[in-house]
Scaffold this motif. Sequence first.
Motif, PDB file in Angstrom:
ATOM      1  N   GLU A  67       0.860  -1.249  -0.004  1.00 17.86           N
ATOM      2  CA  GLU A  67       0.034   0.016  -0.017  1.00 17.86           C
ATOM      3  C   GLU A  67       0.627   1.273   0.153  1.00 17.86           C
ATOM      4  OE1 GLU A  67      -3.966   1.890   2.168  1.00 17.86           O
ATOM      5  OE2 GLU A  67      -3.288  -0.326   2.637  1.00 17.86           O
ATOM      6  N   LEU A  68       1.817   1.220   0.798  1.00 15.38           N
ATOM      7  CA  LEU A  68       2.844   2.409   0.827  1.00 15.38           C
ATOM      8  C   LEU A  68       3.464   2.710  -0.570  1.00 15.38           C
ATOM      9  CD1 LEU A  68       4.155   1.982   4.329  1.00 15.38           C
ATOM     10  CD2 LEU A  68       2.972   4.094   3.483  1.00 15.38           C
ATOM     11  N   GLY A  69       3.857   1.473  -1.223  1.00  8.87           N
ATOM     12  CA  GLY A  69       4.326   1.543  -2.571  1.00  8.87           C
ATOM     13  C   GLY A  69       3.417   2.238  -3.486  1.00  8.87           C
ATOM     14  N   LEU A  70       2.375   1.869  -3.371  1.00  4.89           N
ATOM     15  CA  LEU A  70       1.392   2.491  -4.241  1.00  4.89           C
ATOM     16  C   LEU A  70       1.168   4.007  -4.166  1.00  4.89           C
ATOM     17  CD1 LEU A  70      -1.543  -0.502  -4.298  1.00  4.89           C
ATOM     18  CD2 LEU A  70       0.011   0.283  -6.211  1.00  4.89           C
ATOM     19  N   TRP A  71       1.121   4.329  -2.945  1.00  8.80           N
ATOM     20  CA  TRP A  71       0.982   5.737  -2.564  1.00  8.80           C
ATOM     21  C   TRP A  71       2.162   6.727  -2.919  1.00  8.80           C
ATOM     22  CZ3 TRP A  71      -2.742   8.876  -0.067  1.00  8.80           C
ATOM     23  CH2 TRP A  71      -3.642   8.197   0.354  1.00  8.80           C
ATOM     24  N   GLN A  87      13.678   8.732  -7.299  1.00  4.40           N
ATOM     25  CA  GLN A  87      13.050  10.050  -6.620  1.00  4.40           C
ATOM     26  C   GLN A  87      12.111   9.487  -5.697  1.00  4.40           C
ATOM     27  OE1 GLN A  87      15.438  12.693  -5.974  1.00  4.40           O
ATOM     28  NE2 GLN A  87      16.854  11.427  -7.349  1.00  4.40           N
ATOM     29  N   SER A  88      11.193   8.857  -6.086  1.00  6.62           N
ATOM     30  CA  SER A  88       9.953   8.647  -5.408  1.00  6.62           C
ATOM     31  C   SER A  88      10.336   7.526  -4.265  1.00  6.62           C
ATOM     32  CB  SER A  88       8.886   8.036  -6.273  1.00  6.62           C
ATOM     33  OG  SER A  88       8.528   8.971  -7.305  1.00  6.62           O
ATOM     34  N   ALA A  89      11.107   6.808  -4.624  1.00 11.85           N
ATOM     35  CA  ALA A  89      11.658   5.741  -3.558  1.00 11.85           C
ATOM     36  C   ALA A  89      12.202   6.485  -2.351  1.00 11.85           C
ATOM     37  CB  ALA A  89      12.522   4.859  -4.066  1.00 11.85           C
ATOM     38  N   LEU A  90      13.351   7.303  -2.708  1.00 14.66           N
ATOM     39  CA  LEU A  90      14.060   8.096  -1.833  1.00 14.66           C
ATOM     40  C   LEU A  90      13.083   9.038  -0.876  1.00 14.66           C
ATOM     41  CD1 LEU A  90      17.003   9.402  -3.743  1.00 14.66           C
ATOM     42  CD2 LEU A  90      16.984   7.890  -2.079  1.00 14.66           C
ATOM     43  N   LEU A  91      12.042   9.517  -1.644  1.00 16.18           N
ATOM     44  CA  LEU A  91      10.926  10.296  -0.761  1.00 16.18           C
ATOM     45  C   LEU A  91      10.202   9.372   0.315  1.00 16.18           C
ATOM     46  CD1 LEU A  91       9.480  12.987  -0.546  1.00 16.18           C
ATOM     47  CD2 LEU A  91       8.031  12.119  -1.795  1.00 16.18           C
ATOM     48  N   ALA A  92       9.827   7.990  -0.164  1.00 19.19           N
ATOM     49  CA  ALA A  92       9.313   6.983   0.720  1.00 19.19           C
ATOM     50  C   ALA A  92      10.248   6.908   1.699  1.00 19.19           C
ATOM     51  CB  ALA A  92       8.854   5.842  -0.126  1.00 19.19           C
ATOM     52  N   GLU A  93      11.517   6.606   1.614  1.00 16.64           N
ATOM     53  CA  GLU A  93      12.534   6.251   2.655  1.00 16.64           C
ATOM     54  C   GLU A  93      12.511   7.240   3.596  1.00 16.64           C
ATOM     55  OE1 GLU A  93      16.111   3.366   0.964  1.00 16.64           O
ATOM     56  OE2 GLU A  93      15.735   5.293   0.221  1.00 16.64           O
ATOM     57  N   ARG A  94      12.556   8.723   3.156  1.00 21.48           N
ATOM     58  CA  ARG A  94      12.800   9.668   3.940  1.00 21.48           C
ATOM     59  C   ARG A  94      11.228   9.834   4.841  1.00 21.48           C
ATOM     60  NH1 ARG A  94      12.632  14.934   1.189  1.00 21.48           N
ATOM     61  NH2 ARG A  94      10.879  15.786   2.180  1.00 21.48           N
ATOM     62  N   CYS A  95      10.328   9.495   4.391  1.00 18.19           N
ATOM     63  CA  CYS A  95       8.896   9.412   5.094  1.00 18.19           C
ATOM     64  C   CYS A  95       9.090   8.263   6.183  1.00 18.19           C
ATOM     65  CB  CYS A  95       7.911   9.389   4.260  1.00 18.19           C
ATOM     66  SG  CYS A  95       6.240   8.895   5.009  1.00 18.19           S
ATOM     67  N   LEU A  96       9.318   7.223   5.636  1.00 14.25           N
ATOM     68  CA  LEU A  96       9.349   6.138   6.667  1.00 14.25           C
ATOM     69  C   LEU A  96      10.408   6.020   7.914  1.00 14.25           C
ATOM     70  CD1 LEU A  96       8.340   3.400   4.027  1.00 14.25           C
ATOM     71  CD2 LEU A  96       6.968   4.331   5.708  1.00 14.25           C
ATOM     72  N   LYS A  97      11.587   6.732   7.459  1.00 13.92           N
ATOM     73  CA  LYS A  97      12.477   6.974   8.247  1.00 13.92           C
ATOM     74  C   LYS A  97      12.074   7.809   9.495  1.00 13.92           C
ATOM     75  CE  LYS A  97      17.438   7.393   8.763  1.00 13.92           C
ATOM     76  NZ  LYS A  97      18.670   7.623   7.998  1.00 13.92           N
ATOM     77  N   GLU A  98      11.471   8.979   8.968  1.00  9.42           N
ATOM     78  CA  GLU A  98      10.836   9.962   9.693  1.00  9.42           C
ATOM     79  C   GLU A  98       9.859   9.438  10.798  1.00  9.42           C
ATOM     80  OE1 GLU A  98       9.696  13.832   8.159  1.00  9.42           O
ATOM     81  OE2 GLU A  98      11.694  13.988   7.005  1.00  9.42           O
ATOM     82  N   ALA A  99       9.173   8.543  10.393  1.00  7.18           N
ATOM     83  CA  ALA A  99       8.210   8.023  11.017  1.00  7.18           C
ATOM     84  C   ALA A  99       8.525   7.067  11.767  1.00  7.18           C
ATOM     85  CB  ALA A  99       6.924   7.231   9.918  1.00  7.18           C
ATOM     86  N   GLY A 100       9.739   6.574  11.685  1.00  5.47           N
ATOM     87  CA  GLY A 100      10.387   5.300  12.840  1.00  5.47           C
ATOM     88  C   GLY A 100       9.592   4.081  12.317  1.00  5.47           C
ATOM     89  N   ALA A 101       9.510   4.068  11.033  1.00  7.36           N
ATOM     90  CA  ALA A 101       8.974   2.804  10.609  1.00  7.36           C
ATOM     91  C   ALA A 101      10.136   1.697  10.377  1.00  7.36           C
ATOM     92  CB  ALA A 101       8.542   2.884   9.167  1.00  7.36           C
TER      93      ALA A 101
END
Length: 131
Positions: A67-71, A87-101
């Motif tokens: 689901e996150l991959g789709l978003w 670049q989308s993958a890097l954005l997702a990584e940044r988001c998830l890192k900030e989220a503490g995932a």
Amino acid sequence: MNGLDLQRWTTLWQSVAQEGDGSEWFNTLAKLYGEPHRHYHTARHISECLNEFDAARQFARQPPAVELGLWFHDAIYDTHAADNEEQSALLAERCLKEAGADTDVQSAVRELVLVTKAHNDSPHPDASLLV
């Protein structure tokens, strides 16, 4: 459905995040998918992808990662760039890192976003489901 679903995002966020409420990231994605130069890679496209995923969720090994991959898979869309998926993958990584995932979720989402570049095989067990 033409827009992104905040409640759906919030539920997903709560399933993977240890930090924050995700609202800033939702707003970031909504802004990106609302860019005027987009004709196909829009919020509507993401909503349609998520609706399709709902019908096949039971086949996913890592439903939150899919689901996150789709978003995130089309979050960055520059018609003159060749690295939108990266670049989308890097954005997702940044988001998830900030989220503490969990790092496993971060890695899975990155891999799933990247597989959308050429729709090639990926070792991730949910890659074909996402594509």
